[in-house]
Each structure stands twice: as C-alpha cells, then as structure tokens.
Design an enzyme around this catalytic site. Structure first.
Site, PDB file in Angstrom:
ATOM      1  N   HIS A  64       0.877  -1.177   0.000  1.00 36.37           N
ATOM      2  CA  HIS A  64       0.000   0.000   0.000  1.00 36.37           C
ATOM      3  C   HIS A  64       0.912   1.225   0.000  1.00 36.37           C
ATOM      4  O   HIS A  64       1.508   1.552   1.023  1.00 36.37           O
ATOM      5  CB  HIS A  64      -0.894   0.025   1.247  1.00 36.37           C
ATOM      6  CG  HIS A  64      -1.757  -1.180   1.421  1.00 36.37           C
ATOM      7  ND1 HIS A  64      -3.103  -1.196   1.091  1.00 36.37           N
ATOM      8  CD2 HIS A  64      -1.487  -2.425   1.888  1.00 36.37           C
ATOM      9  CE1 HIS A  64      -3.620  -2.398   1.367  1.00 36.37           C
ATOM     10  NE2 HIS A  64      -2.644  -3.151   1.852  1.00 36.37           N
ATOM     11  N   PHE A  65       1.009   1.891  -1.136  1.00 36.95           N
ATOM     12  CA  PHE A  65       1.896   3.049  -1.240  1.00 36.95           C
ATOM     13  C   PHE A  65       1.146   4.374  -1.135  1.00 36.95           C
ATOM     14  O   PHE A  65       1.731   5.447  -1.303  1.00 36.95           O
ATOM     15  CB  PHE A  65       2.710   2.982  -2.540  1.00 36.95           C
ATOM     16  CG  PHE A  65       3.866   2.013  -2.491  1.00 36.95           C
ATOM     17  CD1 PHE A  65       4.227   1.377  -1.314  1.00 36.95           C
ATOM     18  CD2 PHE A  65       4.604   1.741  -3.643  1.00 36.95           C
ATOM     19  CE1 PHE A  65       5.294   0.490  -1.263  1.00 36.95           C
ATOM     20  CE2 PHE A  65       5.678   0.868  -3.608  1.00 36.95           C
ATOM     21  CZ  PHE A  65       6.032   0.244  -2.416  1.00 36.95           C
ATOM     22  N   ARG A  66      -0.168   4.332  -0.891  1.00 38.24           N
ATOM     23  CA  ARG A  66      -0.955   5.471  -0.387  1.00 38.24           C
ATOM     24  C   ARG A  66      -1.203   6.625  -1.356  1.00 38.24           C
ATOM     25  O   ARG A  66      -1.830   7.614  -0.966  1.00 38.24           O
ATOM     26  CB  ARG A  66      -0.309   6.043   0.875  1.00 38.24           C
ATOM     27  CG  ARG A  66      -0.020   5.040   1.990  1.00 38.24           C
ATOM     28  CD  ARG A  66      -1.247   4.335   2.479  1.00 38.24           C
ATOM     29  NE  ARG A  66      -1.044   3.630   3.733  1.00 38.24           N
ATOM     30  CZ  ARG A  66      -1.883   2.749   4.241  1.00 38.24           C
ATOM     31  NH1 ARG A  66      -3.015   2.472   3.588  1.00 38.24           N
ATOM     32  NH2 ARG A  66      -1.642   2.153   5.389  1.00 38.24           N
ATOM     33  N   ASN A  96      -6.742   0.872  -2.124  1.00 37.58           N
ATOM     34  CA  ASN A  96      -7.415   1.683  -1.099  1.00 37.58           C
ATOM     35  C   ASN A  96      -6.683   2.998  -0.860  1.00 37.58           C
ATOM     36  O   ASN A  96      -6.111   3.269   0.189  1.00 37.58           O
ATOM     37  CB  ASN A  96      -7.592   0.897   0.204  1.00 37.58           C
ATOM     38  CG  ASN A  96      -6.313   0.275   0.720  1.00 37.58           C
ATOM     39  OD1 ASN A  96      -5.418  -0.061  -0.045  1.00 37.58           O
ATOM     40  ND2 ASN A  96      -6.228   0.120   2.028  1.00 37.58           N
ATOM     41  N   HIS A 181      -8.985  -9.917   0.821  1.00 38.02           N
ATOM     42  CA  HIS A 181      -8.808  -9.764   2.262  1.00 38.02           C
ATOM     43  C   HIS A 181      -9.971 -10.513   2.899  1.00 38.02           C
ATOM     44  O   HIS A 181     -11.128 -10.089   2.797  1.00 38.02           O
ATOM     45  CB  HIS A 181      -8.829  -8.288   2.660  1.00 38.02           C
ATOM     46  CG  HIS A 181      -8.642  -8.059   4.131  1.00 38.02           C
ATOM     47  ND1 HIS A 181      -7.665  -7.229   4.624  1.00 38.02           N
ATOM     48  CD2 HIS A 181      -9.287  -8.553   5.220  1.00 38.02           C
ATOM     49  CE1 HIS A 181      -7.726  -7.219   5.945  1.00 38.02           C
ATOM     50  NE2 HIS A 181      -8.728  -8.022   6.324  1.00 38.02           N
ATOM     51  N   HIS A 234      -2.625 -12.584   3.140  1.00 37.26           N
ATOM     52  CA  HIS A 234      -2.177 -12.543   4.543  1.00 37.26           C
ATOM     53  C   HIS A 234      -2.922 -13.525   5.455  1.00 37.26           C
ATOM     54  O   HIS A 234      -3.569 -13.139   6.427  1.00 37.26           O
ATOM     55  CB  HIS A 234      -2.206 -11.134   5.117  1.00 37.26           C
ATOM     56  CG  HIS A 234      -3.394 -10.279   4.749  1.00 37.26           C
ATOM     57  ND1 HIS A 234      -4.694 -10.730   4.781  1.00 37.26           N
ATOM     58  CD2 HIS A 234      -3.458  -8.983   4.352  1.00 37.26           C
ATOM     59  CE1 HIS A 234      -5.502  -9.751   4.423  1.00 37.26           C
ATOM     60  NE2 HIS A 234      -4.775  -8.688   4.157  1.00 37.26           N
ATOM     61  N   ASP A 305       2.462  -6.786   2.752  1.00 42.68           N
ATOM     62  CA  ASP A 305       1.330  -5.961   3.182  1.00 42.68           C
ATOM     63  C   ASP A 305       1.825  -4.638   3.756  1.00 42.68           C
ATOM     64  O   ASP A 305       1.324  -4.151   4.764  1.00 42.68           O
ATOM     65  CB  ASP A 305       0.454  -6.707   4.189  1.00 42.68           C
ATOM     66  CG  ASP A 305      -0.894  -6.032   4.404  1.00 42.68           C
ATOM     67  OD1 ASP A 305      -1.277  -5.177   3.572  1.00 42.68           O
ATOM     68  OD2 ASP A 305      -1.565  -6.351   5.409  1.00 42.68           O
ATOM     69  N   HIS A 309       1.648   4.047   8.360  1.00 45.88           N
ATOM     70  CA  HIS A 309       0.957   5.178   8.978  1.00 45.88           C
ATOM     71  C   HIS A 309       2.008   6.010   9.709  1.00 45.88           C
ATOM     72  O   HIS A 309       3.069   5.506  10.086  1.00 45.88           O
ATOM     73  CB  HIS A 309      -0.097   4.706   9.987  1.00 45.88           C
ATOM     74  CG  HIS A 309      -1.171   3.853   9.385  1.00 45.88           C
ATOM     75  ND1 HIS A 309      -2.208   4.363   8.648  1.00 45.88           N
ATOM     76  CD2 HIS A 309      -1.353   2.509   9.409  1.00 45.88           C
ATOM     77  CE1 HIS A 309      -2.999   3.369   8.243  1.00 45.88           C
ATOM     78  NE2 HIS A 309      -2.497   2.240   8.695  1.00 45.88           N
TER      79      HIS A 309
END
Length: 445
Positions: A64-66, A96, A181, A234, A305, A309
């Site tokens: 997840h590189f946002r 996401n 997921h 996962h 994964d 944050h």
C-alpha cells in the site's frame, strides 16, 4: 568465440529453477542472455558478486503506497525507494487510496504516476465495490493491472464487499485470479465492543480466528460455484492453512513475514500499536501453523502488506490507532534471517518471492533467471549481520516494528531490467519504473 554483454554479474552463486550453482550471468538489452562460465566474454560493466548469492528479483505482491490522496504516509516514489533498498524489484500496489482505484480512468492515472518515477517495476490492483462489477473486466485487462482486489472485511471508503451476493457478482464478471482480504465483516461488527481502550492485546479478540476462517470458507465455496481462481491474502490462522491445503486447485495463498515473525501477546505488550495490523498478529499455535504452510507447500507467495501510517497516527490509543505496518524494505532481511536460522531453505524463499508470484499472477518475462526474461536481480550476502535501523528505512513513515532487530543475511544490490538501482544501501540510478506485463493481457495498451 567470445560474446559481448552490457553487464556480467561475475562469480556469484546463482539460485534459480535449476538449483544453486556458481555461475556468471550475462545481461543484454535489459534481459538475461547467458548463465554459466563467461570468463572469456566481455561486458561494458562487470559486477563482482564473489561471495554473494544471485537471486531472481524479489517481487512483493501486496503493498500500500498510499498515492493518491494519502501521500503524508507514503507515495509511489518513496515506497518504491524503500522497495529497492530492501532488494525488491517489482511491487503490486493496492487500491485503497483516495480516491480508490475503482474506475479505468483511475487505474490509468496510477500507471502514469508510476512510470519513470517509481524505482522498481509495478502493477496495480483494481478495487472491487458493490457498485462497480460492470467495469472490472475492463480494468483487469488494462496495462499494469495485476488483478482485482476484494475486501470482505472492514476497509477504507467504499472498498467493502461483505456479503455472498456481492462477492458472487464480482467473481461472475472477472476472468483473472482475484485477491481477497478474507475476514467476515458481520462477525467483526458483532465483536467490536470487545475492544478494550488502550489494550492492544484485545485486537486479536475483536478480529478473532473464527472471523478469518468463516470468511475463507465462504470465499472458497463461492469460488467453486463460480468456477474462478482466488488468491487469499495474509493468512493468519492455522485452521485456514489446514483448510486451504484441501482447496489448492482454486485457491492460492499468501503469508506475510510479520505473521511468521511476531507472536501475540508478546508483540502487543512490547510494540503496542506498532504490532497492530489486519488480520492480527496471533499466538504461537497460529504462527506454527503458518510455518507448516511454508514447509508443506501450501503457501504460494510472501507479501509484505506494506501499510505505513505516521507515528502520530499510530500513537493514538487503541482502538483509535490505525492498523497496518511498513514492510516492503524488511521483507527480505527478515526472511533471510529465517533462512539462516533453518526455518526454510534459500530455494524455498526464492520460490515464494519470485517463482511463486510469476506463476500465480502470470507475470510475463519476470520471476526467473533464465534467458529472455527481464534481468531483475537481487544480490544478497548470506553472511552479513546487520541491525535494522531507522536511518536505513526509506519509507516516509520512518519506523518499523523490527527496528533494533539484528538479522543475518542482507540485500546488497538491486538490479531492475539490467540496471543497478541499489548497491550497498545507496541508490545508484534515477527512477525508471515500468508497468509489469501479464500473460493474460499481453495486448493491453
């Protein structure tokens, strides 16, 4: 008669589909051109790999590189910089973001953002919602798309497909393998009141093993009814390993290094929010079950994964603290340490991080050291003992649950399509990342 190559990687131990052997590797036009004794040949660049192991480039199939929308946590450049610092040559990034990657235009935008800006090669998942099944087949056939991602348990924004009807609608329209997921949202909702303020040990009670198992059983049933392939992300429970062992014809399996390394309740007591992720870190029985899945071949791939944050966000009291931890840069060091401690062979690690992703997702021309394949290489020093330190980390979030850990085995070089992009902890080239290609969509433009 001697040959001339652009690059020769000389004197290393090559680990490939043919096993483990001392050999030179010749690279021409960004692709592998020869493996063997190249002592009589010439090259514009010679990389001395004496004492090193030469692995096919590590592929992290869940990050997840946002970007877009959450760039204060990470972006495509910083996340991919962390990847190549950790020996990773390609990543598959999740949908996401803000906005979520749920339309063809948004998928195209992500590919444009990554091209010649990311340090490694890349692909992006299309996000499934209850409203967008009509566009998923178009999206999964686009250039740079690795497949469809479905969240069956709580997620951000509108990326939640929690009921059987919604999952069946997605499976009906897609043709490629979809990634899931797998936590049962209905059970999670019923158990949220079990969260104890400021007590991270309650995280695995809220998101218990039954929530994962119930969802995975539902998912396999729906996949069989639809006649479709699924990839369960996962996995965190011993029961799921035992169950999925009986359903390998339809289901491939991912395990994360953190679920193999951390253990409850110790991890929550020591790390608090920095051990919080979904699905949760669990107890000894489950961690041993995951290692059984590695040993018995149930697991197909390792994914980090990587879900960063900020420290400020993580320092909120539970359950306000967000779930997720960085991992793309530490995936290989952690797993090389497990190799050093005898938990798996180096060949099995290569299968989980290179051959497995190539096989499961149908990567075109990646994942193997073989003539004609992209010259993606990860150079590792199995004897190097290093400490994971904050100043080594490249992620914007600036922390890792493994800071301070000493490991044996370290990535010392990352080569993407024949170009060395990291040597001895330093970036050596500007970013030249390109979209990965897939055998099911070779005509995508």
């Amino acid at each position: 008669m001697s040959e001339t190559f652009d690059t020769i990687i000389k004197g290393g131990t090559v680990v490939s589909h043919a096993g483990r052997a001392r050999a030179d590797v010749g690279i021409r036009d960004g692709k592998f051109a020869a493996v063997g004794n190249l002592s009589a040949d010439q090259a514009g660049e010679v990389i001395d790999a004496t004492g090193l192991h030469v692995l096919p480039g590590i592929i992290d199939s869940q990050v997840h590189f946002r970007e877009p929308g959450l760039e204060w946590k990470e972006d495509l450049e910083s996340g991919s910089r962390a990847a190549v610092m950790g020996g990773v040559t390609a990543v598959f990034e999740m949908p996401n973001t803000k906005p979520s990657t749920i339309t063809p235009d948004l998928m195209e935008d992500k590919v444009k953002r990554g091209t010649d800006r990311m340090h490694c090669d890349f692909a992006f998942y299309a996000g499934a919602t209850k409203e967008n099944p009509a566009v998923l087949r178009e999206m999964e056939r686009m250039r740079g798309c690795c497949g469809v991602k479905v969240f069956m348990g709580a997620s951000t924004g509108d990326l939640l497909v929690d009921d059987d009807e919604g999952v069946a609608a997605v499976l009906k329209v897609i043709e490629r393998r979809a990634a899931f997921h797998s936590e049962d949202e209905f059970r999670l909702a019923d158990r949220r009141s079990l969260a104890r303020d400021g007590d991270w040990t309650s995280h695995e009670e809220v998101r218990d093993a039954t929530a994962a198992m119930q969802s995975t059983e539902r998912l396999v049933r729906l996949a069989r009814e639809a006649g479709k392939r699924i990839h369960v992300l996962h996995i965190s429970t011993a029961q799921e390993i035992d169950f999925l062992e009986q359903h390998k014809d339809v289901a491939s399996v991912e395990i994360t290094p953190q679920h193999l390394t951390l253990e409850a309740p110790e991890a929550y007591e020591r790390l608090k929010a920095y051990a919080q992720m979904n699905p949760p870190i669990r107890g000894h029985e489950h961690r041993m079950g995951l290692w059984r899945g590695i040993a018995q071949g149930v697991a197909d791939v390792l994914g980090s994964d990587h879900a960063p944050h900020t420290i400020e966000e993580k320092d909120r009291p539970y359950p306000q603290s967000p779930s997720g931890m960085p991992g793309v840069q530490t995936l290989l060091p952690l797993m090389l340490n497990h190799v050093a401690e005898g938990r798996l062979s180096l060949e099995r690690l290569v299968d989980l991080t290179s051959h497995g992703p190539q096989r499961i997702f149908g990567l075109a021309g990646k994942g193997r050291i073989a003539n004609g394949y992209d010259a993606d290489v990860t150079l590792v020093d199995l004897d190097a003992e290093r400490e994971i330190t904050e100043d080594w980390l490249a992620s914007k979030c600036g922390w890792s649950p493994f800071t301070g850990e000493r490991v044996k085995g370290w990535p010392v070089g990352t080569i993407v399509r024949g170009t060395a992009v990291m040597r001895e902890g330093e970036l050596t080239r500007p970013s030249t990342g390109q979209a990965c290609r897939f055998v099911e969509t070779l005509g995508a433009v």
